[in-house]
Scaffold this active site. Structure first.
Site, PDB file in Angstrom:
ATOM      1  N   HIS A   1      -3.241   2.124   3.006  1.00  0.00           N
ATOM      2  CA  HIS A   1      -4.028   2.755   1.947  1.00  0.00           C
ATOM      3  C   HIS A   1      -4.107   1.870   0.690  1.00  0.00           C
ATOM      4  O   HIS A   1      -5.175   1.478   0.260  1.00  0.00           O
ATOM      5  CB  HIS A   1      -3.391   4.100   1.555  1.00  0.00           C
TER       6      HIS A   1
HETATM    7  O1  RIB Z   1      -2.720   9.177   0.447  1.00  0.00           O
HETATM    8  C1  RIB Z   1      -2.149   7.890   0.415  1.00  0.00           C
HETATM    9  C2  RIB Z   1      -1.644   7.559  -0.942  1.00  0.00           C
HETATM   10  O2  RIB Z   1      -0.584   8.436  -1.283  1.00  0.00           O
HETATM   11  C3  RIB Z   1      -1.043   6.147  -1.044  1.00  0.00           C
HETATM   12  O3  RIB Z   1      -1.215   5.668  -2.355  1.00  0.00           O
HETATM   13  C4  RIB Z   1       0.406   6.373  -0.781  1.00  0.00           C
HETATM   14  O4  RIB Z   1       1.237   5.381  -1.409  1.00  0.00           O
HETATM   15  C5  RIB Z   1       0.616   7.696  -1.438  1.00  0.00           C
HETATM   16  O5  RIB Z   1       0.841   7.442  -2.813  1.00  0.00           O
END
Ligand code: RIB
Ligand code: CA
Length: 310
Positions: free
Chosen positions: A240
């Site tokens: 992500h």
């Molecule tokens: O949904 C994914 C996000 O939420 C990423 O930034 C992960 O690190 C969590 O913070």
């Protein structure tokens, strides 16, 4: 190559750790500060993890601690993916030479650095947007000093905390909506693209076998998350936060659309949903950009080549 000043606002966090390691290898990013926020785990732990990763990044980047909770809600965390230590249970393998953090609170540092950067500052926010919300509340002229904000967060379709909401937005929807309404162009790397930006177990192992302790750290911290994603039926672990950092440096392998984006803050079932007109003929004010696709092969090659640098 266009080099520009950035602040990385994060909640390390295993994919935040991977994102910071990658960011430290990108010539395009002149990292002026790392700011930390409560999200995946509490802010004392996200800050302690940022100090570890700063050592692995090999750069003496100032760290400023931020909010320990959302602006108007109780904190929701994500230890099931990140571990109670927010570091995937991995022991950091080195003594840290610098454990100092800056005196300023994150939101004050964001404002100061934005003013110092002559309107060129890009904020890359990969945790809940609480520090941005507080900074906007405290300094109403802040938007004119920020060139753009690139976030990991949200989704035009779906969610990973509820069927409607992605974690970073869900934790602090009010701050996120303030960000989308502040007048600074926001580029949203949400689940639409980040679930496509995944690494398979074999690709992670290749990074771990590059020969550097940073490559091994990158692989090791992701193992817990990888296990979860494989259990959920995915082919690999979604990267992500690295997707947002790679996007900020070079968006050529991504697909972007100019859209309207606002955040639901009142819904019982929909709180934290990023509402966009991408799939609607009911147009909104086009205040933002949504990233919907990535060339995964190019993404993986970029991650590998960056981690092979040293
Ligand atoms: O949904 C994914 C996000 O939420 C990423 O930034 C992960 O690190 C969590 O913070
Ligand atoms: Ca994060």
């Amino acid at each position: 190559m266009n080099r520009f000043p950035v602040i990385i606002d994060c909640d390390p966090g295993v994919d935040d750790t991977a994102a910071l390691l990658l960011a430290s290898r990108m010539e395009e990013l002149d990292i002026r500060a790392i700011t930390t926020v409560a999200g995946n785990v509490g802010v004392d732990i996200t800050t302690a993890n940022a100090i570890k990763v700063r050592h692995a990044m090999g750069k003496d980047i100032p760290i400023y601690k931020g909010a320990d909770r959302p602006m108007f809600r109780q904190l929701v965390t994500a230890e099931e993916v990140h571990g109670n230590d927010g570091f995937g249970g991995v022991e950091y393998p080195h003594e840290m030479t610098n454990t100092e953090i800056g005196e300023e609170k994150a939101w004050d540092a964001i404002y100061r650095i934005a003013k110092e950067s002559n309107g060129e500052l890009v904020i890359i926010a990969v945790g809940p947007m609480t520090n941005i919300g507080i900074a906007l509340s405290k300094y109403n002229d802040l938007p004119k000093y920020i060139k753009r904000i690139v976030i990991m967060g949200g989704a035009a379709i779906g969610g990973n905390v509820t069927p409607s909401a992605e974690f970073n937005i869900y934790v602090d929807p009010e701050s996120a909506d303030m960000m989308f309404c502040c007048g600074v162009p926001v580029y949203m790397c949400g689940l639409d693209v980040t679930l496509k930006a995944y690494l398979t177990p074999e690709e992670l192992d290749e990074i771990g076998a590059l020969g550097s302790f940073q490559g091994k750290l990158f692989r090791d911290v992701m193992q817990g998350g990888l296990k979860k994603y494989l259990e959920w039926g995915f082919t690999g672990v979604a990267m992500h936060d690295p997707a947002a950092v790679l996007y900020a440096a070079d968006d050529s392998i991504f697909e972007t659309h100019h859209v309207g984006i606002r955040v639901e803050t009142k819904g019982q079932l929909t709180a934290g949903k990023t509402v966009t007109d991408l799939y609607s003929d009911k147009q909104m004010e086009h205040n933002a950009y949504i990233v919907t696709d990535v060339n995964r092969e190019a993404f993986v090659n970029k991650v590998k080549s960056l981690m092979a640098k040293f």
